[in-house]
Each structure stands twice: as C-alpha cells, then as structure tokens.
Design a protein around this motif. Sequence first.
Motif: not given
Length: 253
Positions: A230-243
Amino acid sequence: MAALSPVPSMEDLNIMFQESSLIFPYKETPKKSIFLSNIDQILNYNIPTAHFFKANPDFPPETVAERLRTALEKVLVPYDFMAGRLKLNRELGRLEMDCNAAGAGFVVAKSDVSLDEIGENLVCPNLGYRQLAVQRLDNLPPEVDQPLCVFQVTSFKCGGFAIGMSTNHILFDGLGAKVFLLNLASQSFENKPLAIVPYNDRRILAARSPPHVSFPHPEFLKFDLPVGPGSNPPKFDCIIEELDFKIFKLNTT
C-alpha cells in the motif's frame, strides 16, 4: 532532466555485426582478487565511448581489427583485471575483481553509411553511437558471465572506421582510461614497451580504519520512506530541458 535535441540526429547507422567473441591474455596471468574501494563499490555501470578515424590506405579496417585484437591480447597481461569478472566476497560483503582470465569482449562490425554522410553530426551527442560500443555479447550462453569490457571495430563504406569501447566504470576513472588507451596504442606495434606502466593496487583508496569522518556526507543520509504493502514511492518533478553542450576541437598548435 536533460534531453538531446532532435537535430542533428542519425539514430540508425545500419550496423551489421560480423564477429563477436572473447579474447584472452596472450600468456598466463596469476589468479588473484583485487580490492575495490568504497567508491568502486557503487560505480558498477558501463561507460561507452567511440573514437572515429578517417580512411587511411595503410590501415584498412581489416588490418585495424587484427592489430587491435593482437594489442588487446598483449595489454591484457598487465591489465589482467580487465579480463576478469566481479565477484562478491561473502565474508566481507564487498565486491572484488576476480582476475580469472575469463576474457574481454571483441566485436567486428560494418556500416553502410560513410563518415561524410554523418557529417557535422559526428561531433554532436547522438543516440545512434550506442551501436558503435555494444555493452554485452549476446552470443554467450546464459551461464557465462558477461565481460567487464567490450571492444568494437566498426568500418564505414568510405574506408573510415570507429573503435568503440564499453568498460565498466569500476575498471577505470577518466585518467586511468587515458593511460590505458596510450598503452593499448603502444602494443599495436611490435617490440614496443608500455607507454606508462599501470599501477593497479586500489588499496591506496581504502577508507581509514577505524573511520575518521571529518566533514558531513549528505549523500549517505537515510530517508524515512514508506515501505510495505500500500505504500507509494515518492514522486519527483523533473523538468525536461534541452541538453546544453559546447563543441571544441584540439589541434597540435
């Protein structure tokens, strides 16, 4: 998180694999285990690189493949750990390098594109270049461990070629890889000594015993994360940027 720009791109180099095998030190090497530092314990992943060469009538790809094979057989004697495998020392609970002469990978391939067709893309990050440095030998039976390093010669239809190298990071850091390439080049000629005698003892990087922590190590913090049903892994907000990268060239002057 960074993403490669879609331009320029040539993600399929039309690679055809001709040979895939293991190569071994040209003479017997002592059986031993090599200590791995704490840093080495967590660097268990592959680093692929590719080096491109223009066509040279004195060095056709067939000659390059044979010379590279011979040079590798010779250099795997002082670099015996490259032909070994990782093993777990169950008594210590640590990874070690088992110098068992199980072999390094060697691949020969060809592409029906030319270096001119790749053009300026040659110096830009390109996912297609992964085909030039394969990370495993698919023709090995499942009970045989994969090699820690695989070398690949890929010829192009223009006569140029690429030498690819996929090595487990445990084998080398950046400087160690540079020294290895110098030694590999030296062994492609007969009766040439090593350019630099390698120093392979990792114990100089061993942690102090008893430990003496002199500054904070936030990378070793343990987070109180939910576990169990029932536990959920933490969520991380990742912004996709051009390399963002810069291309520069070196010359002899």
